[in-house]
Design a protein around this motif. Structure first.
Motif, PDB file in Angstrom:
ATOM      1  N   ALA A  89      39.402  44.018  53.515  1.00 31.80           N
ATOM      2  CA  ALA A  89      39.874  44.685  54.725  1.00 31.80           C
ATOM      3  C   ALA A  89      41.336  45.111  54.656  1.00 31.80           C
ATOM      4  CB  ALA A  89      39.680  43.756  55.931  1.00 31.80           C
ATOM      5  N   SER A  90      42.078  44.569  53.686  1.00 33.93           N
ATOM      6  CA  SER A  90      43.520  44.813  53.663  1.00 33.93           C
ATOM      7  C   SER A  90      44.073  45.305  52.331  1.00 33.93           C
ATOM      8  CB  SER A  90      44.257  43.515  54.035  1.00 33.93           C
ATOM      9  OG  SER A  90      44.033  42.518  53.040  1.00 33.93           O
ATOM     10  N   GLY A  91      43.340  45.061  51.253  1.00 38.56           N
ATOM     11  CA  GLY A  91      43.881  45.360  49.927  1.00 38.56           C
ATOM     12  C   GLY A  91      44.861  44.308  49.453  1.00 38.56           C
ATOM     13  N   ALA A  92      44.926  43.165  50.136  1.00 40.13           N
ATOM     14  CA  ALA A  92      45.858  42.101  49.775  1.00 40.13           C
ATOM     15  C   ALA A  92      45.512  41.502  48.417  1.00 40.13           C
ATOM     16  CB  ALA A  92      45.829  41.004  50.838  1.00 40.13           C
ATOM     17  N   TRP A  93      46.542  40.996  47.727  1.00 42.61           N
ATOM     18  CA  TRP A  93      46.294  40.214  46.516  1.00 42.61           C
ATOM     19  C   TRP A  93      45.902  38.791  46.917  1.00 42.61           C
ATOM     20  CZ3 TRP A  93      49.715  36.258  46.941  1.00 42.61           C
ATOM     21  CH2 TRP A  93      50.959  36.497  47.521  1.00 42.61           C
ATOM     22  N   VAL A  94      45.193  38.101  46.014  1.00 43.47           N
ATOM     23  CA  VAL A  94      44.782  36.712  46.227  1.00 43.47           C
ATOM     24  C   VAL A  94      45.264  35.900  45.032  1.00 43.47           C
ATOM     25  CG1 VAL A  94      42.840  35.124  46.477  1.00 43.47           C
ATOM     26  CG2 VAL A  94      42.750  37.379  47.574  1.00 43.47           C
ATOM     27  N   ALA A  95      46.051  34.868  45.310  1.00 42.05           N
ATOM     28  CA  ALA A  95      46.654  34.070  44.243  1.00 42.05           C
ATOM     29  C   ALA A  95      46.134  32.642  44.274  1.00 42.05           C
ATOM     30  CB  ALA A  95      48.177  34.067  44.390  1.00 42.05           C
ATOM     31  N   MET A  96      45.931  32.062  43.063  1.00 38.70           N
ATOM     32  CA  MET A  96      45.399  30.704  42.923  1.00 38.70           C
ATOM     33  C   MET A  96      45.881  30.140  41.593  1.00 38.70           C
ATOM     34  SD  MET A  96      41.350  29.601  42.806  1.00 38.70           S
ATOM     35  CE  MET A  96      41.023  30.086  44.502  1.00 38.70           C
ATOM     36  N   HIS A  97      46.017  28.826  41.519  1.00 37.49           N
ATOM     37  CA  HIS A  97      46.391  28.174  40.265  1.00 37.49           C
ATOM     38  C   HIS A  97      45.282  28.374  39.227  1.00 37.49           C
ATOM     39  CE1 HIS A  97      47.076  24.896  37.374  1.00 37.49           C
ATOM     40  NE2 HIS A  97      48.336  24.908  37.782  1.00 37.49           N
ATOM     41  N   ALA A  98      45.666  28.472  37.958  1.00 36.97           N
ATOM     42  CA  ALA A  98      44.714  28.781  36.885  1.00 36.97           C
ATOM     43  C   ALA A  98      43.584  27.755  36.792  1.00 36.97           C
ATOM     44  CB  ALA A  98      45.451  28.859  35.551  1.00 36.97           C
ATOM     45  N   ALA A  99      43.875  26.477  37.042  1.00 36.13           N
ATOM     46  CA  ALA A  99      42.838  25.452  36.910  1.00 36.13           C
ATOM     47  C   ALA A  99      41.736  25.633  37.945  1.00 36.13           C
ATOM     48  CB  ALA A  99      43.458  24.059  37.034  1.00 36.13           C
ATOM     49  N   ASP A 100      42.100  25.996  39.168  1.00 38.79           N
ATOM     50  CA  ASP A 100      41.077  26.240  40.179  1.00 38.79           C
ATOM     51  C   ASP A 100      40.438  27.615  40.006  1.00 38.79           C
ATOM     52  OD1 ASP A 100      41.464  23.746  41.245  1.00 38.79           O
ATOM     53  OD2 ASP A 100      41.668  24.437  43.310  1.00 38.79           O
ATOM     54  N   ALA A 101      41.201  28.582  39.498  1.00 37.26           N
ATOM     55  CA  ALA A 101      40.608  29.890  39.204  1.00 37.26           C
ATOM     56  C   ALA A 101      39.507  29.746  38.150  1.00 37.26           C
ATOM     57  CB  ALA A 101      41.683  30.860  38.719  1.00 37.26           C
ATOM     58  N   ALA A 102      39.699  28.821  37.197  1.00 38.07           N
ATOM     59  CA  ALA A 102      38.669  28.581  36.185  1.00 38.07           C
ATOM     60  C   ALA A 102      37.398  28.026  36.829  1.00 38.07           C
ATOM     61  CB  ALA A 102      39.190  27.610  35.131  1.00 38.07           C
ATOM     62  N   ILE A 103      37.558  27.182  37.851  1.00 37.59           N
ATOM     63  CA  ILE A 103      36.395  26.641  38.562  1.00 37.59           C
ATOM     64  C   ILE A 103      35.677  27.756  39.307  1.00 37.59           C
ATOM     65  CG2 ILE A 103      35.675  25.121  40.449  1.00 37.59           C
ATOM     66  CD1 ILE A 103      37.906  23.208  39.585  1.00 37.59           C
ATOM     67  N   VAL A 104      36.438  28.659  39.911  1.00 36.06           N
ATOM     68  CA  VAL A 104      35.838  29.796  40.610  1.00 36.06           C
ATOM     69  C   VAL A 104      35.009  30.637  39.639  1.00 36.06           C
ATOM     70  CG1 VAL A 104      36.342  31.980  41.769  1.00 36.06           C
ATOM     71  CG2 VAL A 104      37.534  29.897  42.467  1.00 36.06           C
ATOM     72  N   ARG A 105      35.578  30.935  38.469  1.00 39.44           N
ATOM     73  CA  ARG A 105      34.839  31.733  37.486  1.00 39.44           C
ATOM     74  C   ARG A 105      33.576  31.003  37.037  1.00 39.44           C
ATOM     75  NH1 ARG A 105      40.116  32.854  35.740  1.00 39.44           N
ATOM     76  NH2 ARG A 105      40.013  31.194  34.176  1.00 39.44           N
ATOM     77  N   ARG A 106      33.690  29.701  36.807  1.00 39.70           N
ATOM     78  CA  ARG A 106      32.533  28.920  36.360  1.00 39.70           C
ATOM     79  C   ARG A 106      31.459  28.874  37.455  1.00 39.70           C
ATOM     80  NH1 ARG A 106      35.281  24.680  34.788  1.00 39.70           N
ATOM     81  NH2 ARG A 106      34.812  23.209  36.459  1.00 39.70           N
ATOM     82  N   THR A 107      31.894  28.718  38.694  1.00 42.67           N
ATOM     83  CA  THR A 107      30.944  28.668  39.811  1.00 42.67           C
ATOM     84  C   THR A 107      30.178  29.974  39.937  1.00 42.67           C
ATOM     85  OG1 THR A 107      32.374  27.118  41.003  1.00 42.67           O
ATOM     86  CG2 THR A 107      30.742  28.312  42.307  1.00 42.67           C
ATOM     87  N   ARG A 108      30.908  31.076  39.815  1.00 41.82           N
ATOM     88  CA  ARG A 108      30.272  32.388  39.937  1.00 41.82           C
ATOM     89  C   ARG A 108      29.317  32.657  38.776  1.00 41.82           C
ATOM     90  NH1 ARG A 108      32.871  36.465  43.119  1.00 41.82           N
ATOM     91  NH2 ARG A 108      32.281  37.975  41.520  1.00 41.82           N
ATOM     92  N   GLY A 109      29.631  32.109  37.619  1.00 43.21           N
ATOM     93  CA  GLY A 109      28.859  32.440  36.432  1.00 43.21           C
ATOM     94  C   GLY A 109      27.737  31.474  36.102  1.00 43.21           C
ATOM     95  N   THR A 110      27.593  30.405  36.894  1.00 42.35           N
ATOM     96  CA  THR A 110      26.584  29.386  36.604  1.00 42.35           C
ATOM     97  C   THR A 110      25.453  29.467  37.621  1.00 42.35           C
ATOM     98  OG1 THR A 110      28.309  27.932  35.719  1.00 42.35           O
ATOM     99  CG2 THR A 110      26.185  26.921  36.267  1.00 42.35           C
ATOM    100  N   ARG A 111      24.230  29.504  37.149  1.00 44.04           N
ATOM    101  CA  ARG A 111      23.079  29.571  38.058  1.00 44.04           C
ATOM    102  C   ARG A 111      22.952  28.261  38.835  1.00 44.04           C
ATOM    103  NH1 ARG A 111      17.885  30.312  35.432  1.00 44.04           N
ATOM    104  NH2 ARG A 111      18.726  28.922  33.855  1.00 44.04           N
TER     105      ARG A 111
END
Length: 341
Positions: A89-111
């Protein structure tokens, strides 16, 4: 009804509800900058939560399309859930620490089936009875909350100032509650001249009346033995030394005397570890230990999902005791039991 609060000095908060949760709400902080408001966390991804956030920003004199950036203290869905909608809705950036960003990627990529299989294996290894594990073996059609969290597009680097034009907001890495949890130090004079060093957005790391959950956050494909409780205790001491004038947590209410609260939490965990050592006079599996630990209600009244969280917390405490040389695994036991040394 939308609840907002003006904390002074260009900082406001919106209480965004968490559906069906005793915590009630997440405090989303709205920080004024020279480029528009920056949000600290966003709240749970739920239609009512979104409507509250939208109305809350309006009450704060701004709107979602004006948001410049989103800083996430940690990946849990009551903090990161609405990040994607805010960004869309805004075009805002979203920032997160790399360790939790890795969990986000793993969550999205795991069935989901992979997670259910992993959880079943972990609980079996922890000594959970078959009647508890069995539902996980047949849960293939279920959808887990937070399975498609927003991928952050910026990394929070500990020690660095974040991109808040006209403000000084510095990231402090405080692992424990999650591997990539960060607190955010607003290095500016307190608007009410309270003594101390600025203000601290503490996420779930430091709360006024709640001890945050310290569980296990592991990669199903990584056998590394972590020590999240040890990480949390070290992080607490770091925040205690910072001595902010005021703490702005993600739940409950703001408070002062961060150092005093840190001491309370350090004492609490040491007392709990001592109590667990007494229980480990006889060998216990992590599940058995969780059954004997003190919770906010009797074990028989703890819901299914909360029991999984409790066992995870029991394991994190066991790992701390083992690392300290105060407990050890019983050779040949299966599931593995632990005993005080």
């Amino acid at each position: 009804m939308v609840t907002t609060f003006d904390h002074g000095g260009g900082v406001r908060s919106v209480a965004v509800p968490i559906p069906d949760n005793p915590l009630g709400h997440t405090l989303v902080y709205v920080v004024d900058t020279d480029r528009g408001p920056v949000l600290v966390d966003t709240g749970w991804d739920d239609p009512a939560s979104w409507d509250t956030l939208v109305a809350g920003l309006t009450a704060c004199g701004t709107a979602v399309p004006e948001v410049y950036g989103v800083v996430i203290t940690h990946h849990h869905p009551d903090h990161h859930g609405l990040s994607a909608r805010v960004r869309e809705a805004s075009g805002a950036w979203v920032a997160m620490h790399a360790a939790d960003a890795a969990i986000v990627r793993r969550t999205r990529g795991t069935r989901p089936e992979r997670w259910f299989t992993y959880m079943a294996a972990k609980l079996t290894a922890a000594g959970a009875p078959e009647q508890h594990v069995a539902p996980l073996r047949t849960a293939r059609g279920r959808r887990l909350a937070g399975l498609s969290p927003a991928l952050p597009d910026r990394e929070i680097v500990p020690g660095e100032l974040l991109d808040l034009p006209g403000r000084r907001l510095r990231a402090i890495w405080t692992p424990g509650h999650t591997p990539g949890h960060v607190c955010l130090h607003l290095e500016e004079e307190h608007p009410a001249q309270l003594p101390g060093h600025g203000r601290l957005f503490s996420g779930d790391h430091l709360l006024p009346r709640i001890t945050p959950h310290i569980g296990l956050y592991e990669d199903p494909d990584d056998a590394t033995v972590t020590d999240p409780l040890g990480d949390y205790l070290d992080s607490l001491e770091r925040i205690g030394r910072l001595a902010p004038a005021e703490v702005l947590p993600a739940h409950q209410h703001t408070f002062t005397d961060a150092s005093g609260r840190v001491r309370e939490l350090l004492d609490h965990h040491e007392e709990r570890l001592a109590g667990l050592l007494a229980l480990l006079a006889e060998p216990l599996t992590p599940w058995q230990l969780a059954e004997h630990m003190e919770w906010n209600r009797p074990w028989t009244e703890i819901p299914y999902g909360s029991r999984n969280i409790a066992v995870s917390e029991a394991e994190s405490h066991l790992r701390r005791l083992v690392k300290q040389g105060r407990a050890e695994a019983v050779a040949g036991s299966e599931p593995v039991a632990y005993v005080a040394v």
